[in-house]
Design a protein around this motif. Sequence first.
Motif, short mmCIF file in Angstrom:
data_model
loop_
_atom_site.label_atom_id
_atom_site.label_comp_id
_atom_site.label_asym_id
_atom_site.label_seq_id
_atom_site.Cartn_x
_atom_site.Cartn_y
_atom_site.Cartn_z
N ARG A 164 54.29 48.54 30.82
CA ARG A 164 55.79 48.59 31.27
C ARG A 164 56.00 49.53 31.92
N LEU A 165 56.13 50.60 32.43
CA LEU A 165 56.72 51.63 33.56
C LEU A 165 56.39 51.43 34.76
N SER A 166 55.36 50.32 34.99
CA SER A 166 55.16 49.75 35.93
C SER A 166 54.26 48.01 35.80
N PRO A 167 55.10 47.42 35.75
CA PRO A 167 54.72 46.00 36.00
C PRO A 167 54.46 45.70 37.23
N VAL A 168 55.42 45.72 37.87
CA VAL A 168 55.04 45.11 39.95
C VAL A 168 54.70 45.70 40.95
N GLY A 169 54.41 47.10 40.51
CA GLY A 169 53.93 48.17 41.90
C GLY A 169 52.92 47.69 42.53
N ALA A 170 52.57 48.47 43.73
CA ALA A 170 51.12 47.98 44.22
C ALA A 170 50.02 48.34 43.06
N ASP A 171 49.82 49.31 42.85
CA ASP A 171 48.76 49.06 41.01
C ASP A 171 49.37 49.12 40.23
N ALA A 172 49.59 47.81 39.58
CA ALA A 172 50.08 47.23 39.05
C ALA A 172 48.60 46.28 38.11
N PHE A 173 48.28 46.07 39.18
CA PHE A 173 46.56 45.43 38.85
C PHE A 173 45.76 45.99 38.02
N TRP A 174 45.58 47.41 38.71
CA TRP A 174 45.05 48.08 38.04
C TRP A 174 45.49 48.75 36.15
N PHE A 175 46.69 48.42 35.53
CA PHE A 175 47.59 48.73 34.62
C PHE A 175 47.07 47.63 33.84
N GLU A 176 47.34 45.95 33.99
CA GLU A 176 46.11 44.79 33.71
C GLU A 176 45.33 44.84 33.37
N HIS A 177 44.39 45.81 33.85
CA HIS A 177 42.97 45.42 33.77
C HIS A 177 42.60 47.07 32.68
N PHE A 178 43.16 47.74 32.54
CA PHE A 178 43.28 48.20 31.52
C PHE A 178 43.68 48.46 29.95
N LEU A 179 44.74 47.25 30.27
CA LEU A 179 45.24 46.51 29.00
C LEU A 179 44.55 45.73 28.24
N SER A 180 44.36 44.95 29.84
CA SER A 180 42.60 44.01 29.07
C SER A 180 41.11 44.63 28.81
N GLN A 181 41.03 45.62 28.69
CA GLN A 181 40.33 46.48 28.48
C GLN A 181 40.74 47.03 27.27
N SER A 182 41.34 47.37 26.90
CA SER A 182 42.53 48.30 25.55
C SER A 182 41.71 46.86 24.59
N TYR A 183 42.47 45.36 24.93
CA TYR A 183 42.41 44.18 24.18
C TYR A 183 40.96 44.10 24.07
N TYR A 184 40.12 43.80 25.00
CA TYR A 184 38.88 43.30 24.18
C TYR A 184 38.34 45.08 23.53
N LEU A 185 38.59 45.56 23.07
CA LEU A 185 38.18 46.69 22.22
C LEU A 185 38.40 46.64 21.57
N ALA A 186 39.88 46.28 21.12
CA ALA A 186 40.10 45.33 19.67
C ALA A 186 39.73 44.32 19.26
N GLY A 187 38.93 44.24 19.79
CA GLY A 187 38.77 42.40 19.85
C GLY A 187 39.63 41.00 19.59
N ARG A 188 40.92 41.37 20.18
CA ARG A 188 41.58 40.21 20.94
C ARG A 188 41.52 39.90 22.21
N TYR A 189 40.14 39.10 22.20
CA TYR A 189 39.42 38.30 23.34
C TYR A 189 40.38 37.69 23.81
N GLU A 190 41.04 36.87 23.30
CA GLU A 190 42.21 35.90 24.06
C GLU A 190 42.55 37.04 25.03
N ASP A 191 43.73 37.48 24.14
CA ASP A 191 44.54 38.38 25.08
C ASP A 191 43.91 39.04 26.40
#
Length: 284
Positions: A164-191
């Motif tokens: 939410r803090l950096s949704p469209v910056g040049a580094d946004a792809f990192w935050f998208e990945h980090f969120l994907s990893q958090s969802y994976y670890l939480a068992g939310r595989y589709e997310d």
Amino acid sequence: QLREKELGRAARKHPDSMTAYDLTLQAMDLSYRLDRVSLETAVNLLEQACVLDPGYAPAYSHLALSRLWQIGQGWSREEWVDQDRVVAAARKAVERDRNDALGLAIYGHQLSYLTKDYRAGQASLDRAIAAGPSCAWAWALNGLTYGYIGDTATAVTRTEHAVRLSPVGADAFWFEHFLSQSYYLAGRYEDSVAWGKMSAAHAGANTSNLRCLIASLVAAGEMDEARTAAQRHMQLVPSFSLAAFQQRTPLNGDVRALFAQRLQQAGIPSLGPIDGAIQGKFQE
């Protein structure tokens, strides 16, 4: 322009040399391209910036971050040496500015990621958020450490906030990945798959994201897509092996074993060319 949040408020301290400042800006632009040559060039520019202005904390912060990316991507020529360099650069950033949120975040992350000292890492990452509450990197890397220690609910909350803090910056792809990893670890595989694909669309060469996407696709039963992503991963890092990965990853115990098992199911080899050659030598 250099956004304050990208430097975690360290921009409040003006460098003695604008040349060091300019070199840091150039390096940031190159590092976000996330290809091997650009990342290596970024490291060289940041090393020059540190020499030109030894007191400029952001140069050290971004040097540590860029070297960390090289390790994570599997592009380090001397991984153990580069790990020490990451630690040294992150420490120097914090020594030069104890309120540099980015420096504190990177210092905390390397403690978790490289040395597996999660408690010390968490303390530094909490300080990073206090120093720079609008620094997306502080929230994102903080969330990663919570994921490593099994507090997946906090990991999701903090990485969501980073996005939410950096949704469209040049580094946004990192935050998208980090969120994907958090969802994976939480068992939310589709997310996890959805955010991993979004990150891959913005930075297809991010091998860390590809690994998480592969594991999530396997967990979700999407084996054809998982195999395609695994082939892309091996094209990017032909020398990659699960043996080396399991030694380096900050994931723990059963979580680490299952993650590696899912990568293997998709076609990631247990041993890379170097590992196989060493094993063969011992068997001779």
